[in-house]
Design an enzyme around this catalytic site. Sequence first.
Site, PDB file in Angstrom:
ATOM      1  N   LYS A   1       0.834  -1.208   0.000  1.00  0.00           N
ATOM      2  CA  LYS A   1       0.000   0.000   0.000  1.00  0.00           C
ATOM      3  C   LYS A   1       0.872   1.264   0.000  1.00  0.00           C
ATOM      4  O   LYS A   1       0.618   2.219  -0.732  1.00  0.00           O
ATOM      5  CB  LYS A   1      -0.913  -0.037   1.243  1.00  0.00           C
ATOM      6  CG  LYS A   1      -1.714   1.192   1.468  1.00  0.00           C
ATOM      7  CD  LYS A   1      -2.772   1.389   0.427  1.00  0.00           C
ATOM      8  CE  LYS A   1      -3.424   2.733   0.585  1.00  0.00           C
ATOM      9  NZ  LYS A   1      -4.373   3.058  -0.451  1.00  0.00           N
TER      10      LYS A   1
ATOM     11  N   CYS B   1      24.626   7.404 -20.285  1.00  0.00           N
ATOM     12  CA  CYS B   1      23.486   8.278 -20.597  1.00  0.00           C
ATOM     13  C   CYS B   1      22.737   8.808 -19.383  1.00  0.00           C
ATOM     14  O   CYS B   1      22.556  10.013 -19.251  1.00  0.00           O
ATOM     15  CB  CYS B   1      22.499   7.547 -21.512  1.00  0.00           C
ATOM     16  SG  CYS B   1      23.225   7.236 -23.115  1.00  0.00           S
TER      17      CYS B   1
ATOM     18  N   GLY C   1      23.980   3.450 -13.858  1.00  0.00           N
ATOM     19  CA  GLY C   1      25.198   4.135 -14.294  1.00  0.00           C
ATOM     20  C   GLY C   1      25.177   4.211 -15.805  1.00  0.00           C
ATOM     21  O   GLY C   1      24.102   4.241 -16.403  1.00  0.00           O
TER      22      GLY C   1
ATOM     23  N   HIS D   1       2.525   6.527  -6.871  1.00  0.00           N
ATOM     24  CA  HIS D   1       1.587   7.491  -7.457  1.00  0.00           C
ATOM     25  C   HIS D   1       2.111   8.916  -7.250  1.00  0.00           C
ATOM     26  O   HIS D   1       2.083   9.738  -8.164  1.00  0.00           O
ATOM     27  CB  HIS D   1       0.196   7.370  -6.821  1.00  0.00           C
ATOM     28  CG  HIS D   1      -0.422   6.016  -7.011  1.00  0.00           C
ATOM     29  ND1 HIS D   1      -1.463   5.556  -6.258  1.00  0.00           N
ATOM     30  CD2 HIS D   1      -0.132   5.016  -7.874  1.00  0.00           C
ATOM     31  CE1 HIS D   1      -1.778   4.338  -6.636  1.00  0.00           C
ATOM     32  NE2 HIS D   1      -0.992   3.994  -7.614  1.00  0.00           N
TER      33      HIS D   1
ATOM     34  N   PHE E   1      20.775  -3.047  -8.314  1.00  0.00           N
ATOM     35  CA  PHE E   1      21.982  -2.258  -8.108  1.00  0.00           C
ATOM     36  C   PHE E   1      21.758  -0.827  -8.605  1.00  0.00           C
ATOM     37  O   PHE E   1      20.764  -0.533  -9.278  1.00  0.00           O
ATOM     38  CB  PHE E   1      23.124  -2.933  -8.881  1.00  0.00           C
ATOM     39  CG  PHE E   1      24.507  -2.522  -8.461  1.00  0.00           C
ATOM     40  CD1 PHE E   1      24.800  -2.138  -7.166  1.00  0.00           C
ATOM     41  CD2 PHE E   1      25.544  -2.546  -9.388  1.00  0.00           C
ATOM     42  CE1 PHE E   1      26.080  -1.775  -6.795  1.00  0.00           C
ATOM     43  CE2 PHE E   1      26.832  -2.196  -9.028  1.00  0.00           C
ATOM     44  CZ  PHE E   1      27.093  -1.797  -7.733  1.00  0.00           C
TER      45      PHE E   1
ATOM     46  N   LYS F   1      24.618  11.428 -17.145  1.00  0.00           N
ATOM     47  CA  LYS F   1      24.956  12.611 -17.950  1.00  0.00           C
ATOM     48  C   LYS F   1      23.712  13.436 -18.249  1.00  0.00           C
ATOM     49  O   LYS F   1      23.688  14.662 -18.085  1.00  0.00           O
ATOM     50  CB  LYS F   1      25.604  12.134 -19.261  1.00  0.00           C
ATOM     51  CG  LYS F   1      25.758  13.193 -20.332  1.00  0.00           C
ATOM     52  CD  LYS F   1      26.477  12.644 -21.551  1.00  0.00           C
ATOM     53  CE  LYS F   1      25.570  11.839 -22.477  1.00  0.00           C
ATOM     54  NZ  LYS F   1      24.668  12.634 -23.301  1.00  0.00           N
TER      55      LYS F   1
HETATM   56  N1  LIG Z   1      -9.946   7.525   2.329  1.00  0.00           N
HETATM   57  C1  LIG Z   1      -9.321   6.904   1.349  1.00  0.00           C
HETATM   58  O1  LIG Z   1      -9.380   7.286   0.179  1.00  0.00           O
HETATM   59  C2  LIG Z   1      -8.496   5.681   1.640  1.00  0.00           C
HETATM   60  C3  LIG Z   1      -8.143   4.818   0.591  1.00  0.00           C
HETATM   61  C4  LIG Z   1      -7.417   3.665   0.885  1.00  0.00           C
HETATM   62  C5  LIG Z   1      -7.032   3.393   2.194  1.00  0.00           C
HETATM   63  N2  LIG Z   1      -7.380   4.264   3.189  1.00  0.00           N
HETATM   64  C6  LIG Z   1      -7.003   3.911   4.559  1.00  0.00           C
HETATM   65  O2  LIG Z   1      -8.147   3.280   5.150  1.00  0.00           O
HETATM   66  C7  LIG Z   1      -8.232   3.629   6.531  1.00  0.00           C
HETATM   67  C8  LIG Z   1      -9.570   4.303   6.808  1.00  0.00           C
HETATM   68  O3  LIG Z   1      -9.624   5.508   6.092  1.00  0.00           O
HETATM   69  P1  LIG Z   1     -10.961   6.369   6.042  1.00  0.00           P
HETATM   70  O4  LIG Z   1     -10.676   7.502   5.124  1.00  0.00           O
HETATM   71  O5  LIG Z   1     -12.107   5.466   5.752  1.00  0.00           O
HETATM   72  O6  LIG Z   1     -11.049   6.886   7.571  1.00  0.00           O
HETATM   73  P2  LIG Z   1     -12.249   7.653   8.254  1.00  0.00           P
HETATM   74  O7  LIG Z   1     -11.642   8.523   9.288  1.00  0.00           O
HETATM   75  O8  LIG Z   1     -13.164   8.243   7.225  1.00  0.00           O
HETATM   76  O9  LIG Z   1     -13.081   6.474   8.958  1.00  0.00           O
HETATM   77  C9  LIG Z   1     -12.639   5.804  10.080  1.00  0.00           C
HETATM   78  C10 LIG Z   1     -13.879   5.350  10.839  1.00  0.00           C
HETATM   79  O10 LIG Z   1     -13.486   4.485  11.887  1.00  0.00           O
HETATM   80  C11 LIG Z   1     -14.321   4.723  12.995  1.00  0.00           C
HETATM   81  N3  LIG Z   1     -13.698   4.219  14.216  1.00  0.00           N
HETATM   82  C12 LIG Z   1     -12.607   4.673  14.859  1.00  0.00           C
HETATM   83  N4  LIG Z   1     -12.353   3.924  15.940  1.00  0.00           N
HETATM   84  C13 LIG Z   1     -13.306   2.959  15.995  1.00  0.00           C
HETATM   85  C14 LIG Z   1     -13.585   1.880  16.869  1.00  0.00           C
HETATM   86  N5  LIG Z   1     -12.832   1.648  17.939  1.00  0.00           N
HETATM   87  N6  LIG Z   1     -14.634   1.092  16.601  1.00  0.00           N
HETATM   88  C15 LIG Z   1     -15.417   1.317  15.542  1.00  0.00           C
HETATM   89  N7  LIG Z   1     -15.209   2.329  14.663  1.00  0.00           N
HETATM   90  C16 LIG Z   1     -14.166   3.137  14.893  1.00  0.00           C
HETATM   91  C17 LIG Z   1     -14.484   6.230  12.990  1.00  0.00           C
HETATM   92  O11 LIG Z   1     -15.604   6.660  13.749  1.00  0.00           O
HETATM   93  C18 LIG Z   1     -14.650   6.504  11.509  1.00  0.00           C
HETATM   94  O12 LIG Z   1     -15.975   6.476  11.085  1.00  0.00           O
HETATM   95  C19 LIG Z   1      -7.020   4.516   6.823  1.00  0.00           C
HETATM   96  O13 LIG Z   1      -5.983   3.703   7.299  1.00  0.00           O
HETATM   97  C20 LIG Z   1      -6.668   5.076   5.474  1.00  0.00           C
HETATM   98  O14 LIG Z   1      -5.301   5.444   5.375  1.00  0.00           O
HETATM   99  C21 LIG Z   1      -8.119   5.384   2.942  1.00  0.00           C
END
Ligand SMILES: NC(=O)c1ccc[n+]([C@@H]2O[C@H](COP(=O)([O-])OP(=O)(O)OC[C@H]3O[C@@H](n4cnc5c(N)ncnc54)[C@H](O)[C@@H]3O)[C@@H](O)[C@H]2O)c1
Length: 435
Positions: free
Chosen positions: A210, A268, A265, A217, A262, A271
């Site tokens: 991830k 091209c 080098g 990206h 590795f 340079k």
């Molecule tokens: N948002 C994106 O585009 C995206 C894409 C891929 C991966 N991620 C990853 O996915 C994960 C979630 O991202 P998100 O954007 O959905 O987060 P978010 O903050 O929108 O949602 C997290 C949710 O978890 C809930 N929560 C927290 N503690 C909790 C608990 N103890 N029990 C139950 N619910 C609980 C919160 O209330 C909240 O609704 C992160 O690690 C993020 O990096 C996000």
Amino acid sequence: MSSEAAGVRVAVLGLGYVGCVSAACLAELGNRVTGIDRDENKVNNVLNGLAPFFEPGLEQLVRDNVAAGRLTASTAIEALQDTDVALVCVGTPSEKNGNLGLDQLRRVVSDIAETLEKRKKPLVLAIRSTVFPGTCEEVVLPLLSGSALVSVVSNPEFLREGVAVKDFMEPSLLVVGGSDPEAVRLVASLYSPLQVSACLVSLRTAEMIKYACNAFHAVKISFANEIGALSARLNVDPGEVMATLCEDTRLNISPTYLRPGFAFGGSCLPKDLRALNYRANRLDLRLPLLESTLPSNNQHLQRAIDAVLDLPARRLGIIGLAFKENTDDLRESPVVSLLEQLIGKGRQVRIFDPHIQLDSIYGSNRNFILQQIPHIVRLLDSSVEQLLAWCDHVVVAQKMPPQLASRVTGAGLPITDLVGPTLAYVAAPVPASVR
Ligand SMILES: NC(=O)c1ccc[n+]([C@@H]2O[C@H](COP(=O)([O-])OP(=O)(O)OC[C@H]3O[C@@H](n4cnc5c(N)ncnc54)[C@H](O)[C@@H]3O)[C@@H](O)[C@H]2O)c1
């Protein structure tokens, strides 16, 4: 829906952007899904057939699946009691120092651990939140106190907000990692109606991939913007340049040059990067990504050199002198820098390169090597057998053709491979303070 996934009950912990989309889409695929969140508002939204935030297509999916009885929601962790798979989708926000915040993850896993006492059937815990490699083993598993009922897998999410439902239903990548093959297969089977084949990998690879994807990206966007900015300053159409670059699907948009190995080098790349950075500087244009590429390459080379200097060897046999296989071009070969440092520090070295006979190279190529290592001729062996008979450790600095590789490995000497994809020479235990 596959027979394996049929009848599987799924809990989704966290109904944020990732969790709510995952819950609604998995329900749409025919699974019975319970969304669990501490936020009452989000839970009530779902129960009322509403999406808790705007995401194209999500509200319709929530409404349809709640109405069909496939999707429900709760604030109570006990709701996962009769589920088979729990997808953890809680937030992992940045801490002030840039580190990943694991408070939500620790809390939710502790909550799950408390339900295990009353649990009768096994649970597969799939971590979909983005977490650093080692988190499942070092944070999640200890909180579960080694419960034999739970298997932990990593199943990172790659969806993009704004097209999240489409990305879920038409995934560009599906990764499931773990050491329990049954658990890995069960999680992968949730996605089996989708047009994607799962990459089944190790737990740590699944966690790392991830970060690798997001870093890639970000680097791609910055690369396109820096090349675009320089192009624009040089009165060249940035769009035309990058669109043309993308036409090459063999060397540019392809796995080529995306294999760890590795340092680069040759005559091209160094340079041309130097010239590009020099010109950008003269135009007062800061291009930090492109400026950092040669220093990054030098750092990588230095890691290899340090590892070779640390080897407990008396006589080092180096395979390869040119900057890559199947050429006799020595200009800016990283192996020459390696040799300079080894010789400078008094190490005994000899070299074999199947394409280098000093008598037959000439011009800038010959001048370069004689300038860097004037007595190179005394260090070159004309056959690999000669080299293997002399050295007590082999350092592979160039990809070997199969015949040469089998002669080298057949000699039974210790080998340090600088070009292989495992980067074994970089590996070192991670200090506990950075875990
Ligand atoms: N948002 C994106 O585009 C995206 C894409 C891929 C991966 N991620 C990853 O996915 C994960 C979630 O991202 P998100 O954007 O959905 O987060 P978010 O903050 O929108 O949602 C997290 C949710 O978890 C809930 N929560 C927290 N503690 C909790 C608990 N103890 N029990 C139950 N619910 C609980 C919160 O209330 C909240 O609704 C992160 O690690 C993020 O990096 C996000």
